[in-house]
Design an enzyme around this catalytic site. Structure first.
Site, mmCIF file in Angstrom:
data_model
loop_
_atom_site.group_PDB
_atom_site.id
_atom_site.type_symbol
_atom_site.label_atom_id
_atom_site.label_comp_id
_atom_site.label_asym_id
_atom_site.label_seq_id
_atom_site.Cartn_x
_atom_site.Cartn_y
_atom_site.Cartn_z
ATOM 1 N N HIS A 53 -32.315 17.398 -9.175
ATOM 2 C CA HIS A 53 -32.644 17.082 -7.790
ATOM 3 C C HIS A 53 -31.733 17.837 -6.823
ATOM 4 O O HIS A 53 -32.161 18.339 -5.795
ATOM 5 C CB HIS A 53 -32.485 15.570 -7.598
ATOM 6 C CG HIS A 53 -33.059 15.046 -6.338
ATOM 7 N ND1 HIS A 53 -34.393 14.796 -6.174
ATOM 8 C CD2 HIS A 53 -32.475 14.719 -5.164
ATOM 9 C CE1 HIS A 53 -34.604 14.338 -4.962
ATOM 10 N NE2 HIS A 53 -33.455 14.279 -4.322
ATOM 11 N N HIS A 103 -40.916 12.253 -2.424
ATOM 12 C CA HIS A 103 -40.288 10.988 -2.776
ATOM 13 C C HIS A 103 -41.164 10.289 -3.811
ATOM 14 O O HIS A 103 -41.565 9.145 -3.648
ATOM 15 C CB HIS A 103 -40.054 10.121 -1.528
ATOM 16 C CG HIS A 103 -38.623 9.726 -1.368
ATOM 17 N ND1 HIS A 103 -38.206 8.523 -0.870
ATOM 18 C CD2 HIS A 103 -37.489 10.398 -1.671
ATOM 19 C CE1 HIS A 103 -36.891 8.474 -0.865
ATOM 20 N NE2 HIS A 103 -36.429 9.592 -1.331
ATOM 21 N N HIS A 105 -40.790 9.583 -7.307
ATOM 22 C CA HIS A 105 -40.301 8.545 -8.217
ATOM 23 C C HIS A 105 -40.108 7.214 -7.504
ATOM 24 O O HIS A 105 -40.614 6.189 -7.955
ATOM 25 C CB HIS A 105 -38.984 8.983 -8.872
ATOM 26 C CG HIS A 105 -39.140 9.984 -9.976
ATOM 27 N ND1 HIS A 105 -39.594 11.257 -9.762
ATOM 28 C CD2 HIS A 105 -38.897 9.886 -11.299
ATOM 29 C CE1 HIS A 105 -39.624 11.913 -10.917
ATOM 30 N NE2 HIS A 105 -39.203 11.108 -11.869
ATOM 31 N N GLN A 253 -33.641 3.391 -2.138
ATOM 32 C CA GLN A 253 -32.909 2.982 -0.955
ATOM 33 C C GLN A 253 -33.742 2.061 -0.068
ATOM 34 O O GLN A 253 -34.939 1.931 -0.233
ATOM 35 C CB GLN A 253 -32.487 4.207 -0.147
ATOM 36 C CG GLN A 253 -31.821 5.295 -0.963
ATOM 37 C CD GLN A 253 -32.821 6.303 -1.492
ATOM 38 O OE1 GLN A 253 -33.970 5.986 -1.733
ATOM 39 N NE2 GLN A 253 -32.355 7.529 -1.668
ATOM 40 N N GLU A 329 -26.747 6.242 -2.319
ATOM 41 C CA GLU A 329 -27.624 6.967 -1.393
ATOM 42 C C GLU A 329 -28.188 6.055 -0.317
ATOM 43 O O GLU A 329 -29.383 6.093 -0.008
ATOM 44 C CB GLU A 329 -28.722 7.683 -2.183
ATOM 45 C CG GLU A 329 -28.144 8.744 -3.090
ATOM 46 C CD GLU A 329 -29.158 9.417 -4.000
ATOM 47 O OE1 GLU A 329 -30.368 9.184 -3.816
ATOM 48 O OE2 GLU A 329 -28.724 10.165 -4.891
ATOM 49 N N ASP A 519 -42.981 24.603 0.712
ATOM 50 C CA ASP A 519 -43.671 24.130 -0.480
ATOM 51 C C ASP A 519 -42.895 22.993 -1.110
ATOM 52 O O ASP A 519 -41.691 22.848 -0.907
ATOM 53 C CB ASP A 519 -43.801 25.256 -1.509
ATOM 54 C CG ASP A 519 -42.442 25.715 -2.009
ATOM 55 O OD1 ASP A 519 -41.510 25.801 -1.190
ATOM 56 O OD2 ASP A 519 -42.297 25.959 -3.212
ATOM 57 N N GLY A 556 -38.294 24.310 1.155
ATOM 58 C CA GLY A 556 -39.101 23.770 0.076
ATOM 59 C C GLY A 556 -38.282 22.856 -0.803
ATOM 60 O O GLY A 556 -37.112 22.591 -0.545
ATOM 61 N N ASN A 557 -38.926 22.387 -1.831
ATOM 62 C CA ASN A 557 -38.320 21.373 -2.668
ATOM 63 C C ASN A 557 -39.000 21.449 -4.032
ATOM 64 O O ASN A 557 -40.145 21.863 -4.133
ATOM 65 C CB ASN A 557 -38.548 20.005 -1.992
ATOM 66 C CG ASN A 557 -38.108 18.837 -2.831
ATOM 67 O OD1 ASN A 557 -38.929 18.023 -3.240
ATOM 68 N ND2 ASN A 557 -36.832 18.742 -3.107
#
Lengths: 767, 254
Positions: A53, A103, A105, A253, A329, A519, A556-557
């Site tokens: 991550h 997001h 999971h 969170q 977090e 993306d 992006g991620n």
């Protein structure tokens, strides 16, 4: 050993007992570099920072293939968001800040909170660039939702409610999104979130400590740190195991949009103060890895180290362990790096003027540490050093070279038109009622699409959302998202190209010119070769299409491990968003048909390739042939769209996508329906007249090769055809008429009836 | 010296900027007043409470904000005859503060904007509202002319007016129903309301006509660029539709 005496993990400590996801070889590297056993805090810090991550360890080197430069790029993918040049107004250059992440999971486990914190996080990524946040968007992928008591239905409802509750409350309009339903998302939904901001390019704030920052203050702002979200980074880098549901829930969170709304406004005030001072500072969102991850990255990116006192952190409960304070977090937090002379006013604005401590329990801005010239990352707690490592070892890029092979691509074969024996009327109805086609209004009407008063095209009125982001100026910005899971399981490389093409096409349909992309790459476990193959191929496809469309990726991620414990993975899902620019917002084109007597043109060429189409899905057939993208022809068509929009020759336009041409016509007519207003219908010539037999009727009416359907007023036909003269794939296909019917060849369909079929399916899920 | 308008910002308010802009564009001398500057409020001549989620809509929308120190000044101003306008969350606050319809004690609401019907979810959709009183009944609607139809967006989770039968009767008898939902063609029927609001109510005023609570947002359809049916070639930056309402408000102060 540099005085790390506190709570060293026992040699041979079972990693599972301290709930970290580090692999034995990674732990060995840490031991070797430190020359000792890591402390518990260090163990958790490396666990977070070296998780997929945070580190992109198995994807970073692949992502280098994506084009990231170009004349519109102000800031490429290096910081919390990318920035694209929008245009100039009154001598000021304006940039569009854009970020895109997932997001997935958290949303599968606790949908409302997971999705809400997704919006909360992406908004902070944009805010911390010194921008005003102007929009969010939400590409969603859900499982089958037919069973009202299923977890999938609960996820699909909770996610939408979470996005709605958070985005509406902070006052950021949701202007774009899409939504697919597919059983392959039953165990892992996808909740991607996109956010956009506006900033004067001279006032950008960076996510790193600037030059000469040695000795500057590190100031934490926001919610009191609590144990929520402990282990979130490594949680999202593991596959989901139902047995661990309770500990998984603890890793999610808790959203607080009310506090965020105040923090955003207070931060805008701080931006104004910094502008007066003319001082460069650092500002960064706390995401994965919490205080540790954020503070380590912001200083190391500037070439510094940091010394942080964990006792100075405002906490929600006493007695929290130092590793929880360091890497937990908790939402709604940001971190500043500022000269000590600025700190008092910064604290005053957040704590006194915007009264953070009165907004949420122990929320505040507080100084927690110092930037150091020595490049070490040091955490102190109760007069003990609980972490002391070389900062570049902690944040430096680690890399996993995983094995992959070329995915097999279906061979092209000579095809023949599809013949079904099913009547056109039945097909139209079944396509319009399909889960990937039917109206999204029940879903998006829960989103505030118009707060801030800058919305030009809200959800449902166009293929892209459009804003006038600088009040008083004629500048405009468009935002669209795309990514079709029905295509990706056939040929992921071509599906990725289509994701880019579709996002660019949707922006072009509003009259904007595409200026850049972001993306989010959602895939299964990269340690399984078939998923890693997909990731490699998808990035290849994205790079090719982005290069051809001259649209660089600026942020992006990557979201991997979208897989449940039983090994069920999602379909490879490269999801793309595209930003478009208008110099003059008056050239915007919307989707609803405007008047009877206009001429309808198809701009695009149907193909003998129905693979991945809604039509085949409703027929229960499958086909391995995806439409190809003829880039030269497509780019010429997009240029034509832009030129004709500039000349104001379109009354309306719609990008052709799910459900093909017939669906596009219906949607344009549906969007124009209003009580007390004359209905507008359409009459389409027999497909033979404009395909000349190159494809069959079904490919012409329901094919998803792309293109546009545009409405041109009779008076403008000559001008439009003049512009279109040299462009291949421009076909006059019909006219608009004064009755609420769709006439195809000699069959007439009641548009009110079709509207009701299209409008109903999601109402049960989102009443 | 022109009349000074305060646009109030509570913690959780989110529509202050666009409300400020349209009032300014309509010629108002307008200022944002933030909750930590409540003490400056008495120096203003009119108050506008914009949309949002003041105090997170805890308990009920507007219920906490109605007890905020800023509202002490607004209540005093309203009682002294100053103009007070609440839009969306601002309207909810005015009802919770008892300023509208103002037929009972302060902070003793007799009607409330509550969870939408038929399903209590947030709804964002374009609407029209129609003046249901004589324009001269309220100072701030006096400039609207006869039978105006104002475009707006409704965007709320609690926009359905609810009150007991007696109190609804009181609203009708006292001529408090300032705006009702309408269709684009000006017709009014049950289907015009997006949320099953009682009597199709979109806005209410007090007895004296100086306080108005309006649920939908005309400031979100106030420039040509906002309007879904803008004509081709229209001046996109020009005020339009919803601006008429704010022009009337500013006009009442001159």
């Amino acid at each position: 050993m540099r005085g790390c005496s506190n709570r060293a993990a026992h040699p041979g400590h079972r990693l599972a007992d301290v709930a970290v996801a580090l692999r034995p070889d990674e732990l060995a590297r840490i031991r070797e570099r430190l020359g000792r056993e890591p402390t518990l805090v260090e163990l958790h810090a490396f666990d977070a920072q070296w998780s997929e991550h945070c580190s992109y360890k198995s994807s970073r080197h692949l992502l280098k293939k994506l084009p990231t430069t170009g004349t519109a790029v102000v800031l490429g993918p290096a910081e919390d968001s990318g920035i694209l040049h929008l245009g100039e107004w009154n001598g000021e250059r304006y940039g569009i800040v854009i970020a895109h992440e997932s997001h997935n999971h958290p949303s599968q486990v606790v949908p409302f909170e997971g999705a809400a914190t997704g919006i909360g996080g992406i908004v902070r990524d944009v805010l911390c660039m010194g921008a005003h946040v102007i929009a969010v968007a939400d590409p969603l992928r859900f499982g089958t939702i037919d069973d009202p008591h299923s977890h999938q239905r609960y996820v699909a409802q909770g996610v939408v409610d979470g996005i709605s509750a958070y985005g509406n409350a902070i006052g950021v309009p949701n202007i774009a999104g899409d939504c697919y339903f597919d059983s392959r998302f039953d165990d892992n939904c996808l909740v991607n979130v996109v956010s956009m901001g506006i900033v004067k390019e001279s006032e950008i704030i960076h996510s790193y400590a600037p030059r000469r920052a040695d000795g500057w203050d590190i100031v934490l702002v926001g919610k009191a740190t609590d144990p929520s979200g402990f282990g979130g980074a490594s949680f999202s880098s593991l596959t989901l195991d139902a047995q661990d549901e309770d500990s998984n829930k603890g890793a999610v969170q808790v959203p607080d949009p009310f506090l965020k709304s105040v923090i955003m406004r207070a931060s805008y005030r701080v931006f104004a103060y910094l502008r007066e001072l003319g001082v460069a500072v650092g500002f960064k969102d706390l995401g994965a890895g919490g205080i540790m991850g954020c503070s380590a990255e912001i200083v190391s990116a500037g070439g510094y180290g940091a010394k942080i006192d964990l006792e100075a952190v405002n906490v929600a409960i006493e007695g929290m362990r130092p590793e929880v304070i360091a890497v937990g977090e908790t939402q709604e937090r940001l971190l500043w790096v500022v000269p000590p002379a600025v700190t008092p006013e910064l604290l005053r604005i957040y704590n006194e003027e915007f009264t953070l401590p009165e907004i949420a329990y122990n929320a505040r801005a507080t100084t927690i540490g110092t930037v150091t010239a020595e490049k070490r990352y040091v955490l102190r707690y109760h007069d003990q050093t609980v972490m002391d490592v070389e900062i570049d070892f902690l944040t430096g890029s680690i890399r996993d070279d995983l094995p992959f092979t070329e995915p097999t691509v279906p061979a092209a074969t000579a095809e023949r038109p599809l013949v079904t024996g099913v009547q056109l009327d039945e097909l139209i109805e079944r396509v319009l009622a399909h889960g990937d086609v039917c109206s999204r209004e029940p879903l998006y009407r829960r989103y505030d699409s118009v707060v801030r008063g800058c919305t030009v095209i809200p959800r449902g009125a166009g293929d892209a959302g459009v804003l006038a982001p600088v009040p008083g100026s004629s500048l405009g910005v468009a935002l669209a998202v795309a990514g079709n899971p029905r295509m990706s399981h056939i040929d992921v490389r071509l599906a990725a190209e289509h994701a880019v093409y579709e996002a660019v096409r949707k922006v072009a349909a509003t009259g904007a010119r595409a200026i850049g992309l972001t993306d989010c790459l959602n895939f299964g476990n990269p340690r399984k070769i078939e998923h890693y193959n997909d990731l490699v191929a998808a990035i290849d496809g994205l790079a090719r299409a982005a290069g051809r469309f001259n649209s660089p990726f600026v942020s992006g991620n990557v979201s991997l491990y979208n897989e449940s414990a039983n090994g069920r993975a999602i379909p490879a899902s490269p999801i793309v968003s595209c930003v478009g620019a208008f110099n003059d917002i008056a050239t915007v084109v919307t989707m609803p048909l405007k008047s009877a007597g206009s001429v309808l043109y198809l701009i695009g060429t149907p193909q003998l390739a129905l693979g991945g189409s809604v039509l085949l899905d409703v027929l229960g057939r499958s086909d391995e042939h995806l439409p190809r993208i003829d880039y030269d022809a497509t780019i010429a068509q997009h240029d034509l769209m832009y030129a004709a929009a500039q000349a104001r020759l379109f009354r309306s336009a719609h990008a052709i996508g799910n459900g093909g041409l017939i669906t596009a016509i219906c949607e344009m007519a549906f969007a124009a329906m209003r009580k007390g207003r004359a209905s507008i219908g359409a009459q389409i010539h027999d497909a033979w007249q404009w395909t000349h037999g190159s494809v069959g009727d079904l490919e012409a009416y329901f094919g998803e090769a792309g293109g546009f359907l545009v409405e041109v007023a009779a008076d403008d036909v000559e001008a439009f055809e003049g512009l279109a003269d040299d462009v291949t794939g421009v076909h006059e296909i019909g006219v608009t008429i004064e009755r609420p019917v769709l006439v195809v060849d000699d069959q007439a369909f009641d548009l009110h009836r079709l509207h009701s079929i299209w409008n109903t399916p999601l109402r049960e899920v989102y009443p | 010296m022109s009349a000074r308008i305060a646009v109030l910002v509570f913690p959780g308010t989110n529509s202050e900027d666009e409300t400020f802009r349209i009032l300014r564009d309509c010629g108002g001398d307008v200022h944002l007043v933030h909750w930590s500057h409540a003490q400056t409020l008495p120096t203003f001549d009119a108050y506008v409470l914009p949309g949002g989620f003041a105090y997170e809509d805890r308990i009920r929308a507007g219920a906490i904000a109605a007890h905020d120190a800023m509202m002490d000044h607004v209540i005093a101003g309203a009682q002294a005859g100053k103009l007070v306008l609440g839009i969306c969350n601002g309207a909810q606050i005015l009802l919770e503060a008892g300023l509208v319809p103002g037929t009972a004690a302060i902070r003793r609401p007799t009607a409330a904007f509550t969870g939408n019907g038929p399903v209590p979810h947030f709804v964002c959709t374009h609407v029209y509202v129609k003046l249901a009183i004589d324009p001269a009944r309220c100072a701030m609607t006096a400039g609207l002319g006869h039978d105006p139809l104002i475009p707006a967006w409704t965007a709320n989770g609690e926009g359905r007016l609810a009150a007991s039968k007696e109190h609804l009767q009181e609203l009708e008898d006292g001529d408090h129903i300032a705006f009702v939902y309408a269709h684009e063609d000006g017709s009014v029927d049950d289907s015009a309301s997006p949320n099953q609001s009682a009597l199709g109510i979109a806005g209410l005023c007090n007895r004296e006509g100086n306080v108005l609570a309006l649920m939908p947002h005309p400031e979100r359809d106030a420039w040509t660029l906002n309007h879904p049916d803008r004509r081709r070639g229209a001046a996109m930056l020009a005020p339009s539709g919803g601006a008429v309402f704010f022009r009337s408000f500013v006009g009442a102060l001159q």
